[in-house]
Write a protein that holds these residues in place. Structure first.
Motif, short mmCIF file in Angstrom:
data_model
loop_
_atom_site.label_atom_id
_atom_site.label_comp_id
_atom_site.label_asym_id
_atom_site.label_seq_id
_atom_site.Cartn_x
_atom_site.Cartn_y
_atom_site.Cartn_z
N SER A 1 0.44 -1.32 -0.02
CA SER A 1 -0.34 -0.04 0.28
C SER A 1 1.06 1.49 0.19
CB SER A 1 -0.65 -0.36 1.34
OG SER A 1 -0.07 0.02 2.44
N ASP A 2 -0.06 1.75 -0.33
CA ASP A 2 1.38 3.91 -0.52
C ASP A 2 1.56 3.68 1.26
OD1 ASP A 2 0.52 3.84 -3.19
OD2 ASP A 2 -1.28 5.07 -2.73
N SER A 3 1.24 4.18 2.03
CA SER A 3 1.25 3.97 3.81
C SER A 3 3.02 2.56 3.32
CB SER A 3 0.25 3.89 4.53
OG SER A 3 -0.11 2.41 4.30
N GLU A 4 2.47 2.26 3.15
CA GLU A 4 3.93 0.89 3.13
C GLU A 4 4.73 1.32 2.73
OE1 GLU A 4 1.70 -3.28 4.48
OE2 GLU A 4 1.54 -2.57 2.48
N LEU B 1 -2.74 -2.48 -13.07
CA LEU B 1 -1.94 -0.90 -13.28
C LEU B 1 -0.70 -1.72 -12.31
CD1 LEU B 1 -4.23 1.82 -10.43
CD2 LEU B 1 -3.78 1.66 -12.94
N ARG B 2 0.12 -0.58 -12.04
CA ARG B 2 1.56 -1.04 -11.68
C ARG B 2 1.15 -0.97 -10.01
NH1 ARG B 2 6.94 -0.03 -14.82
NH2 ARG B 2 7.83 -1.23 -13.23
N LYS B 3 1.83 -1.90 -9.56
CA LYS B 3 2.14 -2.16 -7.91
C LYS B 3 3.21 -2.28 -7.64
CE LYS B 3 -1.13 -0.87 -5.02
NZ LYS B 3 -2.22 -0.94 -4.28
N LEU B 4 3.78 -1.77 -6.60
CA LEU B 4 5.27 -2.21 -6.12
C LEU B 4 4.89 -4.14 -4.56
CD1 LEU B 4 7.07 0.78 -4.52
CD2 LEU B 4 7.44 -1.09 -6.46
N THR B 5 5.29 -5.33 -5.05
CA THR B 5 5.13 -5.83 -4.35
C THR B 5 5.69 -6.28 -2.51
OG1 THR B 5 6.61 -8.20 -5.18
CG2 THR B 5 4.28 -7.14 -6.53
N ASN B 6 5.50 -6.66 -2.18
CA ASN B 6 7.10 -6.33 -1.16
C ASN B 6 7.62 -7.46 -1.31
OD1 ASN B 6 5.16 -8.91 -1.26
ND2 ASN B 6 4.45 -9.42 0.81
N LEU B 7 7.39 -8.78 -1.85
CA LEU B 7 8.43 -9.52 -2.32
C LEU B 7 10.04 -8.73 -3.10
CD1 LEU B 7 9.88 -11.99 -1.81
CD2 LEU B 7 8.48 -13.06 -3.50
N GLY B 8 9.36 -8.21 -4.34
CA GLY B 8 10.10 -8.00 -4.82
C GLY B 8 10.46 -6.49 -4.17
N THR B 9 9.67 -6.10 -3.76
CA THR B 9 11.05 -4.34 -3.30
C THR B 9 11.79 -5.44 -2.12
OG1 THR B 9 9.05 -3.49 -2.74
CG2 THR B 9 10.36 -2.64 -0.88
N PHE C 1 8.85 -6.08 5.69
CA PHE C 1 8.08 -6.20 4.26
C PHE C 1 6.63 -7.31 4.46
CE2 PHE C 1 12.46 -5.43 4.20
CZ PHE C 1 11.79 -3.99 2.82
N GLY C 2 6.50 -7.65 5.16
CA GLY C 2 5.04 -8.72 5.03
C GLY C 2 5.30 -9.94 5.33
N LEU C 3 6.57 -10.34 4.87
CA LEU C 3 7.27 -11.83 4.80
C LEU C 3 7.44 -12.15 5.63
CD1 LEU C 3 9.54 -10.30 1.12
CD2 LEU C 3 6.69 -11.41 1.20
N HIS C 4 7.12 -13.84 5.57
CA HIS C 4 7.69 -14.87 6.53
C HIS C 4 7.94 -15.90 5.38
CE1 HIS C 4 4.99 -12.75 9.38
NE2 HIS C 4 3.71 -12.93 9.17
#
Length: 408
Positions: A261-264, A306-314, A381-384
Motif C-alpha cells: 500500500s502507499d502507506s507501506e 495498474l503497476r504496483k510494488l510488491t513486498n517480495l520485489g521490494t 516487508f510483510g513476509l514470512h
C-alpha cells in the motif's frame, strides 16, 4: 700365515682409508660446499649422503687388493672379489637412495615455504624402486659370476608376471605424471572426492597413494591411479581467487506475497538502503499509471490494470542493496539476489555472492550474519519464511478448534 696376514692387512688398510675418506667428506667437503648456491647439488651433499659415500671405500679396497694377497687360492680370490663387487654395488645404491631422499626432503621444505611447489615424491620413489631393481640384478650377477645381461634376458620371459605384480605401480606412476604435468593437484590443496569419502587437505603425494587429512582429522588414502580414472574436486581455484562463494536460499511463504500500500511504501522509504530504489521505482510506476489512465480512464480504477510494488520485489531490491553495501563481500565478483522457481515449500530467494576471505570460520561468520539479518527483517516487508508445521503447531491448532467448538 702369509695369507692371514695379507687379509688382516687388507682389512686394516680398508678401515684406515675409510676413516680418511670419511674425515675428508664430512670435514672438508661441507666447507667447500658453503660457496655453492642453494639447489639440488648442495642438497645432495648432506651429511647422510657423504657418510654413505665413505662406506664405498672398504669394498673397493678389497675388490682391488684381494689379488695382492699371497697364497690365496684362485677360487677364494674370485669369491672375495665377487662379494666385494656386490658390496660396492650395494654401497653405491645406498648413496643413490640417500641422494634421492635428500632431494625429496628439499622438495618437502620448499612446499612448506611455497604451496605452489609441486611434489616430486612419486618420482623419487620410482627412482628408488628402479635403483633397487638394478642394484639387485647387478649384485646377483656379481655373486654368481655372470653378466647382468644374462639375468636381464631371463626377465623377458617374466615380463607378463612383472606387469601383473607392478600393475598398480605402473598405473599410479602414469597418473602421477599426468597430475603433475597438468598441474591438477598439489600438496596443500583442498580435495573433495565423495566416492571415497575424502574431503580435506592433501598432505602427501606418493608413488602409489595420495593421503588426505579430512576436516574431522581422519586420514583417507586414495590410490593415485583413481585420481585419473575418477573425478574429484580441487578447491585451489577458490583459495587463489581470494573469495569464497555464498549460495544459499531463504524460502518465502507464498501466502505472504502481496502488493504494498502507499502507506507501506512511505514507511519503507525510511530505510536508507532502500530509499533510492523506492524513489526511482515509484516515479516509474506513477508515470506508467498516469499514461494508462489517460489512455483508458474507465479501466484505471482496477488494480490488475495498474503497476504496483510488491513486498517480495521490494525485499529483493533491499537484499541486493544490502549485499552491495556489505564490507566483507567482494564487489568485483558476481553478486545478486535472485528468485528461483516456486515449489511446494515456498519461493526460494537465493543469495549469490563471494566473501572477501576464504578462511572457513570467517566465511561462516559472514554468511551467518547476512542470513540472520535478512531473516529478522522479513516481517518489515510483510513476509514470512516458509516452515513446515511442527507438532506444537498442530497442537495449538487443535486447541483453537476445541475452543471454537465449545464457544459455539
Amino acid at each position: 700365515m702369509q695369507t692371514a696376514i695379507g687379509l688382516c692387512g687388507l682389512s686394516v688398510l680398508a678401515y684406515v682409508l675409510r676413516f680418511i675418506a670419511r674425515t675428508i667428506l664430512l670435514k672438508i667437503v661441507p666447507r667447500l660446499a658453503q660457496n655453492l648456491p642453494a639447489g639440488w647439488l648442495l642438497t645432495s651433499l648432506r651429511e647422510r649422503v657423504l657418510r654413505r659415500l665413505s662406506q664405498v671405500v672398504p669394498s673397493l679396497v678389497f675388490q682391488v687388493g684381494v689379488f695382492a694377497v699371497p697364497h690365496l687360492g684362485k677360487t677364494l680370490t674370485n669369491i672375495i672379489h665377487n662379494v666385494a663387487v656386490a658390496c660396492t654395488v650395494l654401497a653405491v645404491g645406498r648413496v643413490v637412495m640417500a641422494v634421492l631422499d635428500s632431494i625429496e626432503e628439499h622438495n618437502r621444505e620448499a612446499i612448506l615455504q611455497a604451496s605452489q611447489t609441486r611434489s616430486i615424491k612419486s618420482y623419487v620413489q620410482l627412482g628408488q624402486l628402479l635403483t633397487m631393481i638394478v642394484m639387485g640384478i647387478i649384485m646377483i650377477g656379481a655373486l654368481i659370476d655372470r653378466s647382468p645381461l644374462i639375468l636381464l634376458s631371463g626377465l623377458g620371459a617374466m615380463s607378463a608376471v612383472l606387469m601383473l605384480v607392478f600393475k598398480d605401480t605402473i598405473l599410479s606412476f602414469t597418473a602421477g605424471v599426468q597430475l603433475a604435468g597438468n598441474d591438477m593437484l598439489h600438496v596443500g590443496d583442498w580435495l573433495q572426492m565423495d566416492q571415497v569419502g575424502a574431503d580435506g587437505m592433501v598432505v602427501d603425494m606418493a608413488l602409489n597413494t595420495v593421503k588426505i587429512r579430512n576436516w574431522d582429522n581422519t586420514i583417507t588414502t586414495i590410490p593415485t591411479w583413481r585420481l585419473m580414472s575418477e573425478s574429484f574436486k580441487n578447491w585451489r581455484g577458490m583459495s587463489e581467487s581470494g573469495g569464497r562463494r555464498i549460495k544459499r536460499s531463504i524460502l518465502i511463504d507464498n501466502a505472504t506475497v502481496r502488493f504494498l500500500s502507499d502507506s507501506e511504501v512511505q514507511e519503507l522509504s525510511h530505510i536508507a538502503l532502500l530509499k533510492p530504489y523506492l524513489d526511482s521505482k515509484t516515479r516509474e510506476i506513477d508515470h506508467f499509471n498516469d499514461d494508462f489512465a489517460q489512455k483508458a480512464p474507465d479501466m484505471a480504477h482496477e488494480v490488475v490494470n495498474l503497476r504496483k510494488l510488491t513486498n517480495l520485489g521490494t525485499f529483493r531490491a533491499y537484499v541486493n542493496a544490502y549485499l552491495k553495501a556489505h564490507p566483507r563481500l567482494r564487489q568485483d565478483m558476481l553478486m545478486m539476489a535472485r528468485m528461483m522457481e516456486s515449489t511446494t515449500n515456498g519461493t526460494p530467494l537465493e543469495i549469490y555472492a563471494f566473501t572477501s576471505t576464504t578462511a572457513l570460520q570467517e566465511y561462516e561468520m559472514i554468511q551467518g550474519d547476512i542470513f540472520d539479518h535478512l531473516m529478522a527483517i522479513l516481517p518489515e516487508f510483510g513476509l514470512h519464511a516458509f516452515q513446515n508445521p511442527s507438532g506444537n503447531d498442530v497442537k495449538v491448532g487443535l486447541r483453537q478448534n476445541e475452543v471454537g467448538v465449545l464457544s459455539l
